[in-house]
Design a protein around this motif. Sequence first.
Motif: not given
Length: 326
Positions: A63, A67, A94
């Motif tokens: 994650y 990003k 996301i």
Amino acid sequence: MGIRHYKALKKLKIKIDAICDKNLFKLKVHKFSNNIKKVNDYKKLINSNVDLVCIASNTRSRYKIFKEFLIKSKIKNILIEKPLCTSFKQCKEISNLVKQKKNKKRIYVNTFRTISKNYSNIKNHFKKNKEKISHVFINSPSAGLGNMGSVFFDVGNYFLEDKVVSVTSWIDKTGTINPRGKTFKDPGGYGIVRYKNNKKLFFDLSENTSLPYEIILKSKNFQCNLDELNNEYTIKKKPKKFKSKPNYFYLYKPEKKKLKSTNKYDVVLLTTLSIKKLFAKNFKSNIDHSLKTMEIVFACHASDGEQKTVNFPLDKKFYNKNINFA
């Protein structure tokens, strides 16, 4: 899992510039070419002048890594592994970032089965015979709802082609240690996913069974047994002379036909399909498909926790539920 990506890139004859792993010893074990840069911190690669980055770390770290590459790097193509995130809140975040107008990058989640020719051939076979798939059955041994569940729910969405209405699920409390390490918590489970137009997906990923997984698709007069690990796709159908009989009449021998397989089950070969998608002229991100899949995964846990059916869309009170998928 990163080795799969490495082999897929090599198969496509794509030059590999760098590989990152927190444990540099692992990179030495695999004896990668000396021309490939090896680092133990992904931030050292954020400013790389390359065409593609494959993110295949565990779900929790993925994650943050994703990003940063999405927002800070100039790399235009990103292939990310599944499950997407460890909470539905992160999944939504996301998805929103990917769909922002200012984002000019191509993002693809490596859920390769639904772009496999074998699967499209099966779907087309049903449609050609005017048979609508209404039921999907998943039988898989001791498989986590995040890891393999996200695969199977994606397959179910692909074949049923309708919106999910609700999920009723029970989490397996056996406590089997995750094969990727004790820190990961991804239990199996069983239940029903209901779709619009009376379509259903029945799944059993219980932890007290073995044997390879099997997928069964059903319409009114057809059934397809998918044994992709052994590359066998078998159609059973009601003989024409019995089609006028009611559905509860079953005293006949179904006709059988094996569908031609286009490719064997090979995770490296199938990963090349996802990479090719990123560079296709008619590219379309599958982030929405992944989001819908993860909504089912988190709904399974919500249903078990609430001890009742969970209706869709998923209530925001479940968004922060965090599950440490591998």
